[in-house]
Structures are given as C-alpha cells and as structure tokens.
Design a protein around this motif. Structure first.
Motif, PDB file in Angstrom:
ATOM      1  N   GLY A  75      -7.295   3.023   9.182  1.00 17.30           N
ATOM      2  CA  GLY A  75      -7.303   4.242   8.363  1.00 17.30           C
ATOM      3  C   GLY A  75      -7.411   4.454   6.945  1.00 17.30           C
ATOM      4  O   GLY A  75      -7.696   3.492   6.448  1.00 17.30           O
ATOM      5  N   ARG A  76      -7.231   5.667   6.342  1.00 18.13           N
ATOM      6  CA  ARG A  76      -7.445   5.825   5.203  1.00 18.13           C
ATOM      7  C   ARG A  76      -6.599   5.223   4.113  1.00 18.13           C
ATOM      8  O   ARG A  76      -6.628   5.187   2.919  1.00 18.13           O
ATOM      9  CB  ARG A  76      -7.381   7.162   4.847  1.00 18.13           C
ATOM     10  CG  ARG A  76      -6.130   8.268   4.981  1.00 18.13           C
ATOM     11  CD  ARG A  76      -6.532   9.565   4.727  1.00 18.13           C
ATOM     12  NE  ARG A  76      -6.731   9.939   3.299  1.00 18.13           N
ATOM     13  CZ  ARG A  76      -5.920   9.930   2.324  1.00 18.13           C
ATOM     14  NH1 ARG A  76      -4.808   9.931   2.248  1.00 18.13           N
ATOM     15  NH2 ARG A  76      -6.449  10.371   1.085  1.00 18.13           N
ATOM     16  N   ARG A  77      -5.494   4.348   4.751  1.00 16.88           N
ATOM     17  CA  ARG A  77      -4.197   3.809   3.971  1.00 16.88           C
ATOM     18  C   ARG A  77      -4.729   2.581   3.726  1.00 16.88           C
ATOM     19  O   ARG A  77      -4.340   1.762   2.598  1.00 16.88           O
ATOM     20  CB  ARG A  77      -3.051   3.899   4.572  1.00 16.88           C
ATOM     21  CG  ARG A  77      -2.514   5.328   4.760  1.00 16.88           C
ATOM     22  CD  ARG A  77      -2.032   6.012   3.615  1.00 16.88           C
ATOM     23  NE  ARG A  77      -1.081   5.140   2.607  1.00 16.88           N
ATOM     24  CZ  ARG A  77      -0.600   5.900   1.576  1.00 16.88           C
ATOM     25  NH1 ARG A  77      -1.182   7.079   0.851  1.00 16.88           N
ATOM     26  NH2 ARG A  77       0.199   5.298   0.752  1.00 16.88           N
ATOM     27  N   LEU A  78      -5.870   2.054   4.208  1.00 19.19           N
ATOM     28  CA  LEU A  78      -6.344   0.703   3.972  1.00 19.19           C
ATOM     29  C   LEU A  78      -5.469  -0.379   4.184  1.00 19.19           C
ATOM     30  O   LEU A  78      -4.745  -0.660   3.245  1.00 19.19           O
ATOM     31  CB  LEU A  78      -7.188   0.500   2.735  1.00 19.19           C
ATOM     32  CG  LEU A  78      -8.237   1.635   2.405  1.00 19.19           C
ATOM     33  CD1 LEU A  78      -8.791   1.345   0.817  1.00 19.19           C
ATOM     34  CD2 LEU A  78      -9.305   1.561   3.426  1.00 19.19           C
ATOM     35  N   SER A  79      -5.483  -1.163   5.276  1.00 25.74           N
ATOM     36  CA  SER A  79      -4.640  -2.213   5.592  1.00 25.74           C
ATOM     37  C   SER A  79      -4.660  -3.281   4.424  1.00 25.74           C
ATOM     38  O   SER A  79      -5.694  -3.665   4.186  1.00 25.74           O
ATOM     39  CB  SER A  79      -4.960  -2.961   6.915  1.00 25.74           C
ATOM     40  OG  SER A  79      -4.453  -4.127   6.847  1.00 25.74           O
TER      41      SER A  79
END
Length: 632
Positions: A75-79
């Motif tokens: 998702g947009r939080r970027l692992s």
C-alpha cells in the motif's frame, strides 16, 4: 466642389494611423507589466515546444512504483523492507547514482528490521534524499550537497523557505546527498521550470536532479556563477532564468515509456541489468494514491519523478531552453519597424494582398521562433511581435477598406443608373479612376430633345405623360449605356450623355454617332406605340460635339452632382436645338466629324449657333421640319 481625400493622401493617412497603432502596441509591451507579456507569449511557447521532441538522454532511467506495484509494497505507506530491496536491486545492477523522489515519513524506528535495512540500502547506494519546502519554521535538513556561488549570483526570494519537510532522520542521515523536491507552477499552475537551488533558512541545497547528477559525475560541488546566472555540475552547464530556474523541455510519452521500468518488474527479476547499469536512476511513483502527479503543458497528470528526470535529461543533452538577454526589447523594436512598414504596405495594397503579406510575415516569425527553440534552445517572444505587426496592418487595412467601401457607395449611388455595369464594376474595383474633385479630359457630348414636347403635355394627363416619359427614357438610357456612354443628367424631355467619361472609351466619337442612330431608330418605333401616337409624341433631335470638358462634383452639402462643363458641351446643346432650323435629326460638330471620318454624314456647312457663333456642322436628315418645332 465637395472636398475629397485623394487616394495618395488617403493611403498616407491610413498608413500613418496604422504605424501609430504598431508603435503604441509595441511601446505598451516594452514598458508594460512583464506578467502580461508572459501570459500572452506562454501558450505559443508551449505549442512550439511540442512541435519536436527534445533529445533523448539514454543515461537516465526511471523506476516507477506504479499502481500495479503498490500491492507489492503493502500500500501507499510503502513497506520499508520492500523499498530497501528495490534500492538494493537497482544499486546492485550498477546504477551510477539514485535520486529518491520520496519523502519517507514514519515508521522510522531504527530498531525495526525494515527501517534498519532501508537505511543501510540508502547508505550503500550513491543516493540523494529529497525534501519538500515548508512555510513554517520547522527543521533544517542535514547539509550534504555543497553549492558554491559566484560573487554576482543572488538567490531569488521565491526559493528561500523558513523550514522543510524531510524524510525521517534515520534515512536522511544515511544518504550521500540532500536535495529539494519542490516544484512550483506558473500563473496557470502549470510547471514549466524547476529550481536549480533552494534555501532553507541559511542553508543552500540543490534540487534533486542537480544533486543526483553531481553524485553521478563524482563532482564535489554545484557551482552557480555569472550574469545572467548559469549552473555547472562537472562538465554540464546550463543557463538559468531570472528566477533561478531551469526551463524545461518535456519528454514525449514514447520517450517516457522507453526510460521507465516498473518497480514490480525489477523486484520480480524480469529486468536485465543493462537497463540500469551506468545510468542515473530516479525512483518515484506515478500512482495517484501517492499524490505525486503534477500539471505540465499538455499533460495535467505527469508524475513528479518524470519531471525531475526531464530536468536531468535537459542538462545531460544541453537542451534546457533559455531567454536570451534583451531579446524582448530587440524583438519588439524590430516588430515595431516591421509593423510600420506593413502598415503603409497594407494602406497601399489590396486587402487580399495585405492579408497574404501579413500572414507571410507572421508565419516567418513563428517559424524563426520554432527553429530557434529546437535548434539553439532559445526562447523568443512568439506572440508579442505578432500583435505589434498585425496591429498596424489590421488598422491600416481597416481604414483603407472603410475608405474604399465609402468610395464604392458613392460610385454606386452616382452611376449605377448612368453607366454600363462593366464600367461601374471597374470603378468600384479601382475607385481612384474616378476623380470626383475634378479633372479635364476629351469627351464627346450628346444632347437629345423631343420635338413639340410642350404640345404633347397639353394633350395628356400628368400621369400619362410621366408613364410615357419613363418608357422613353428607359429605352434611351439602355441604348446610351449599351454604347458605353454616361448619362450625365436628364433635362425635362432631354438627356445629356457623355462618351469617354468618367473612364476612357475607345472611339468615343464613333460610339456617340452609332448611339444617335440607334436612338433615332428606337424613337421612331416608340412614336408608333399606341400611347405615344395618341399623345402625338414628337421626333427626337440630337446634337453631338467633341472637346475638352471639366468633370467633377458640383454642389453643396447633400446636393452634389457629378457633371461636366466646357464649350463642347454648350455647342452640343446648341446643335441639338439647331436641328429645328435645318430640318435634321442629328447635327455633329466639326471635331466629332474629324474623329469619325467619312461616315455618310451630310455636310450642312457653316451655321450660326446662338451664343456660340459660326460652326461647321454635319448631319443626318431623316425628315422635314415638323410644324410644331417652335413649341418645343
């Protein structure tokens, strides 16, 4: 005689007013608001920029964390772990330097394995981290990218901020460089340039594209110098505008596609190292979820990472356009000169010719602007000179067109019922042929009269007489106009016609005689009609003489008529009247006879004309004198 503006003066006046218009528009743009000039020119510059693609930079690549890749990054939080893997893979493929168009916010806990791995990956790669400017007095990013200034260079106020929004300290401290990601749109919110450097409080930072090229080339510092300002990164050099920005030429969709690699493809192992090795790599996102899309000319949704990649490509290929010093002043002054010349040309030329030349001049200038942009990276003003040039031409042509239309109206009002249609058409097309103010020319005058007309009026009612005369004049008018004559005026039951006026008529004396014969034939047939016979309509008498006449408008206010004066006019009138005494239908003067030659005319000899004296006359005798002649 009424006052008329002669064609030469009319053209001079139109040209002068057009020149003043070109000068006024030019001076307005020279000394007017620069923002207005920019807004007028910019759409045309944008259009010119799209005519040809900019040179491609094969050493620039973009790794795109696109919408399809976001699931792999959780998702947009970027692992942090997946992003670390991406940077490790790109670096391992031999990237010369990496620019991160990402601001990495929490989670940033150094004790977390993913954070540790990402910080290590950034530190191992030759990478620059980006930050955004803030209007609040926040943190000042770490200073890792040196910028050197020449003495004459001053940083524009627009790129000095009180604070910044950098990535977490654990990532920023690991990077080899620290750079700015901020981009600002123009008056219409479209991004056409990028800052070379910015300042946060008292610290100077290069933009992300500048810094990644510094890292890629192994250059110690970015140098700003000169007046106008220029930037140098190792062997690369470019001009800056007055705002300290690099103007951009944007890659086409095909060029973007060729340099862009999806992050999911890299992580999936489906990308050959040849696509990355030795290149300057930008890592960012085109996903709308990450809000990295910006508006540029021709594309409202361009990923910011692609904009930064275009900055690097422009620098690497030397294709960043710039405005030459004093180009606005020089181009406007040249446009004023052309505008004045074109204004006078438009005043003298026909509207279509003026329009064609104007289009050629405008097209040539736009072609020069396009060639300068794509061949030499020079931005010239496309529209302001066009407006200056066309202002003079349009006003001059408009005034001249208005004057010509007024002349056409005068001609049509005066002559449509008095001249052949072909002659009227010629006068409308060339109004200068008609000299309303006055001219002298040789012309043949013809006067007609009806025998016994006074007695005829006593035998008919007014309505019957008007109807009879209308039919009679209609016939005579058609014959006169058909022979190229002009009906100068009608006088009671008679007509005064001129041949060789107001324009030249070949063999005008012979045309007048032929006309007289046709009038006689018509009038004899007309007299046999029922209404004319009942009224006792008389025969037609004609006098003709040739000589110099003065032609022009005579009268005051709205009572003006185009008429002729001269001794030959008076002689023709007296010859018409003399037909009563000599029993002829047509009498010609000696000058008309001399022009015609031997045409079967009777030599009447020397005759006395009232108020004229003795003249030699020639005639056509169709009948004996009518007893009623004395009543005409």
């Amino acid at each position: 005689m009424n006052r008329q503006i002669r064609p030469g003066r009319r053209e001079m006046r139109s040209g002068s007013l057009g020149s003043l218009a070109a000068l006024a528009v030019g001076l307005f743009f020279l000394f007017g608001p620069s923002m207005l000039v920019e807004r007028i020119n910019q759409p045309a510059i944008d259009a010119i920029a799209t005519l040809w693609p900019p040179p491609g930079a094969s050493s620039v690549a973009v790794v795109d964390i696109d919408s399809a890749s976001l699931s792999a990054f959780e998702g947009r939080r970027l692992s942090r772990a997946r992003l670390a893997e991406l940077i490790e893979t790109v670096s391992g493929m031999g990237a010369s330097a990496i620019a991160l168009d990402l601001v990495l916010e929490p989670p940033c806990d150094p004790s977390m394995p993913g954070v540790q791995r990402l910080a290590a990956a950034i530190g191992a790669a030759n990478a620059t981290m980006g930050f955004l400017l803030s209007n609040e007095d926040t943190v000042v990013p770490a200073h890792r990218s040196p910028v050197a200034f020449g003495e004459a260079v001053r940083l524009p106020e627009g790129w000095i901020a009180p604070g910044a929004e950098p990535s977490c300290a654990v990532f920023s401290e690991a990077a080899a460089g620290m750079s700015a990601l901020s981009l600002e749109g123009d008056y219409d919110a479209l991004i056409r340039s990028a800052p070379a450097v910015i300042a946060v409080q008292d610290q100077i930072y290069p933009s992300v594209a500048i810094d990644v090229l510094r890292l890629s080339q192994g250059t110690g510092a970015v140098l700003l110098f000169g007046e106008p300002p220029q930037i140098r990164i190792g062997e690369l050099q470019a001009r800056l505008d007055d705002g300290g920005n690099l103007r951009l030429r944007y890659s086409t969709g095909i060029q973007e596609e060729a340099r862009t690699i999806s992050a999911s493809d890299i992580l999936g192992g489906g990308v050959s190292p040849d696509h990355i090795a030795g290149k300057t790599v930008f890592i960012g996102s085109s996903a709308a979820e990450l809000a990295g899309l910006r508006a540029v000319p021709g594309n409202p949704l361009k990923a910011s990472v692609q904009i930064h990649a275009d900055v690097a490509a422009n620098l690497l290929t030397g294709s960043s356009p710039h405005i030459p010093s004093n180009s606005q002043r020089v181009s406007t002054l040249i446009a004023i000169a052309f505008g004045i010349l074109l204004a006078f040309f438009a005043a003298a030329a026909k509207p279509l010719s003026a329009a064609a030349i104007s289009l050629i001049v405008v097209g040539a200038w736009l072609a020069i602007c396009a060639y300068a942009f794509h061949r030499f990276n020079l931005i010239l003003e496309p529209l302001v000179p066009v407006l200056v040039v066309t202002a003079g031409a349009v006003l001059s042509s408009g005034l001249q067109f208005s004057a010509v239309r007024r002349a056409e109206t005068v001609i049509r009002q005066r002559f449509e019922q008095r001249l052949p249609a072909a002659v009227v058409k010629k006068l409308v097309a060339e109004p200068e042929l008609l000299k309303l103010k006055g001219e002298q020319r040789i012309a043949t005058s013809m006067f007609t009269d009806v025998e016994g007309f006074t007695s005829t009026t006593e035998r008919t009612t007014p309505a019957q007489m008007i109807a009879l005369l209308d039919r009679y004049f209609e016939g005579l008018s058609g014959i006169i106009i058909g022979h190229g004559g002009m009906i100068e005026k009608t006088i009671g039951d008679g007509i005064h016609a001129l041949f060789n006026a107001p324009v030249d008529l070949d063999n005008h004396a012979a045309a007048a005689l032929d006309c007289a014969r046709d009038i006689l034939a018509f009038s004899e047939q007309f007299r046999k009609t029922e209404a004319a016979a009942e009224a006792g309509f008389g025969r037609t008498r004609i006098g003709i003489e040739t000589g110099e006449v003065v032609l022009g408008d005579v009268g005051v206010a709205d009572r003006v008529d185009y008429t002729a004066f001269g001794s030959s006019v008076n002689t023709a009138a007296r010859l018409q009247d003399a037909n009563k005494k000599y029993g002829t239908s047509v009498l010609l003067g000696a000058r008309t006879k001399a022009l015609i030659g031997d045409d079967g005319l009777e030599d009447v000899g020397e005759i006395e004309l009232r108020g004229i004296g003795v003249v030699h006359a020639f005639g056509i005798r169709c009948h004996t004198p009518d007893p009623q002649d004395s009543s005409s």
